[in-house]
Design a protein around this motif. Structure first.
Motif, PDB file in Angstrom:
ATOM      1  N   ILE A 246      56.100  54.849  43.529  1.00 49.66           N
ATOM      2  CA  ILE A 246      56.984  53.781  44.018  1.00 49.66           C
ATOM      3  C   ILE A 246      57.244  52.748  42.934  1.00 49.66           C
ATOM      4  N   ASN A 247      56.314  52.565  42.016  1.00 49.78           N
ATOM      5  CA  ASN A 247      56.584  51.662  40.895  1.00 49.78           C
ATOM      6  C   ASN A 247      57.793  52.162  40.105  1.00 49.78           C
ATOM      7  N   LYS A 248      57.893  53.488  39.957  1.00 48.12           N
ATOM      8  CA  LYS A 248      59.034  54.072  39.243  1.00 48.12           C
ATOM      9  C   LYS A 248      60.295  54.031  40.100  1.00 48.12           C
ATOM     10  N   ALA A 249      60.170  54.403  41.370  1.00 48.38           N
ATOM     11  CA  ALA A 249      61.343  54.532  42.234  1.00 48.38           C
ATOM     12  C   ALA A 249      61.897  53.195  42.705  1.00 48.38           C
ATOM     13  N   MET A 250      61.002  52.206  42.914  1.00 48.44           N
ATOM     14  CA  MET A 250      61.420  50.947  43.523  1.00 48.44           C
ATOM     15  C   MET A 250      61.342  49.765  42.566  1.00 48.44           C
ATOM     16  N   GLY A 251      60.871  50.019  41.356  1.00 52.45           N
ATOM     17  CA  GLY A 251      60.802  48.934  40.379  1.00 52.45           C
ATOM     18  C   GLY A 251      59.704  47.932  40.625  1.00 52.45           C
ATOM     19  N   THR A 252      58.679  48.328  41.399  1.00 53.97           N
ATOM     20  CA  THR A 252      57.548  47.442  41.671  1.00 53.97           C
ATOM     21  C   THR A 252      56.517  47.563  40.543  1.00 53.97           C
ATOM     22  N   ASP A 253      55.516  46.701  40.580  1.00 49.90           N
ATOM     23  CA  ASP A 253      54.503  46.733  39.520  1.00 49.90           C
ATOM     24  C   ASP A 253      53.087  46.688  40.091  1.00 49.90           C
ATOM     25  N   TYR A 254      52.877  47.409  41.188  1.00 46.73           N
ATOM     26  CA  TYR A 254      51.551  47.419  41.808  1.00 46.73           C
ATOM     27  C   TYR A 254      50.533  48.085  40.886  1.00 46.73           C
ATOM     28  N   ASN A 255      49.338  47.535  40.883  1.00 45.25           N
ATOM     29  CA  ASN A 255      48.241  48.118  40.107  1.00 45.25           C
ATOM     30  C   ASN A 255      46.933  47.894  40.866  1.00 45.25           C
ATOM     31  N   ILE A 256      46.892  48.428  42.084  1.00 43.84           N
ATOM     32  CA  ILE A 256      45.722  48.259  42.956  1.00 43.84           C
ATOM     33  C   ILE A 256      44.892  49.540  42.905  1.00 43.84           C
ATOM     34  N   PRO A 257      43.706  49.495  42.312  1.00 41.58           N
ATOM     35  CA  PRO A 257      42.900  50.715  42.248  1.00 41.58           C
ATOM     36  C   PRO A 257      42.472  51.161  43.640  1.00 41.58           C
ATOM     37  N   VAL A 258      42.388  52.473  43.823  1.00 42.70           N
ATOM     38  CA  VAL A 258      42.040  53.050  45.121  1.00 42.70           C
ATOM     39  C   VAL A 258      40.722  53.801  44.974  1.00 42.70           C
TER      40      VAL A 258
END
Length: 295
Positions: A246-258
């Motif tokens: 989704i960072n690629k598709a939606m231009g977001t910058d989430y970086n939450i480790p799972v």
């Protein structure tokens, strides 16, 4: 007191996330949970798509797995919520719905098997909370994760349908929070906590799945959590690889480790991050690992 189970790995962990198996075996051993690998276990199979297409075949395949455990005299411990729902539902149907047991056994007789209904199916979350208990988990902790804020994702299959799975209170669950607290970490609340990860939608509507993932991550980010913790490998894939997508598709910058819960517990028990192979996950937990190292 030790506990013995037949370990049902399912498909996703061995094929895509073997490092989760490593973390699970390390932590279960420390908690005196003995697991046996049984030859003969196969795909669960999928409790949603497969059962919707051909419920009888789905029941036959699931019940054959139960028979493998029955022959070993061991209850089943599942590490995947989908596997759990599939096997526990098959067990429930064969024990409670008239006529199914005889029909299933007619099919199983072709491979020399017979379902008797002598074993239970347990989810990892159940075993850790009910059979081991938070106090024993806490007693194994060598490096309490003080100050680490954890967003919890229960997922769908471990809590519902509640009449069948019978895990925790489906409307106000506390098991996961309790075992996270046992590591010394702090569970944080956030909106849409019980939103589905969307994996069941991905094959037919990727855009909707991405929106579901993004909505969940947005609220987790607002909560100030250091990481998201799950008890299902499919949910981990959705929020780890899905986050990258989704960072690629939606231009977001989430970086939450799972994290899969055994990874979190293993860190609290003093196991090194290198041994847990976080390198195989998309969202690198470098920041939270550094925070833990400095505790």
């Amino acid at each position: 007191m030790s506990h013995d189970y037949a370990l049902f790995l399912g498909c996703t962990i061995p094929n895509r996330l073997p490092h989760l198996e490593v973390a699970t075996r390390i932590t279960l051993k420390s908690l005196d949970v003995n697991v046996k690998d049984l030859p003969g276990f196969a795909c669960c199979p999928d409790p949603v798509g497969f059962s919707a297409l051909d419920r009888f075949t789905w029941l036959v395949l699931a019940s054959r797995n139960l028979v493998v455990a029955e022959e070993a005299g061991l209850d089943v411990l599942t590490l995947c919520s989908g596997c759990f729902e599939s096997l526990v539902t098959a067990n429930y149907v064969l024990k409670n719905e008239n006529g199914f047991k005889d029909k299933i056994n007619e099919a199983l007789a072709k491979v020399g098997k017979e379902y008797k209904g002598t074993v239970d199916v347990r989810h990892l979350l159940q075993v850790l909370y009910e059979d081991v208990g938070p106090e024993k988990i806490e007693a194994t902790v060598k490096r309490p994760l003080k100050g680490i804020k954890v967003a919890i994702h229960y997922g769908c299959h471990v809590l519902r349908p509640s009449e069948v799975v019978q895990v925790d209170d489906p409307f106000n669950p506390t098991y996961f929070e309790s075992i996270v607290k046992a590591t010394g970490a702090t569970p944080v609340d956030y909106q849409k906590k019980f939103l589905c990860c969307g994996v069941g939608v991905r094959s037919v509507d990727e855009e909707t799945t991405n929106k579901m993932i993004e909505e969940k991550l947005r609220y987790i980010k607002l909560s100030g959590a250091d990481l998201l913790c799950v008890v299902c490998p499919f949910c981990l894939i959705q929020y780890d690889i899905g986050q990258f997508q989704i960072n690629k598709a939606m231009g977001t910058d989430y970086n939450i480790p799972v994290f899969y819960y055994p990874q979190l517990l293993a860190l609290a028990q003093g196991i090194s991050a290198d041994e847990l192979n976080f390198k195989f996950q998309r969202m690198k937990p470098d920041a939270v690992l550094e925070k833990i190292e400095n505790l």
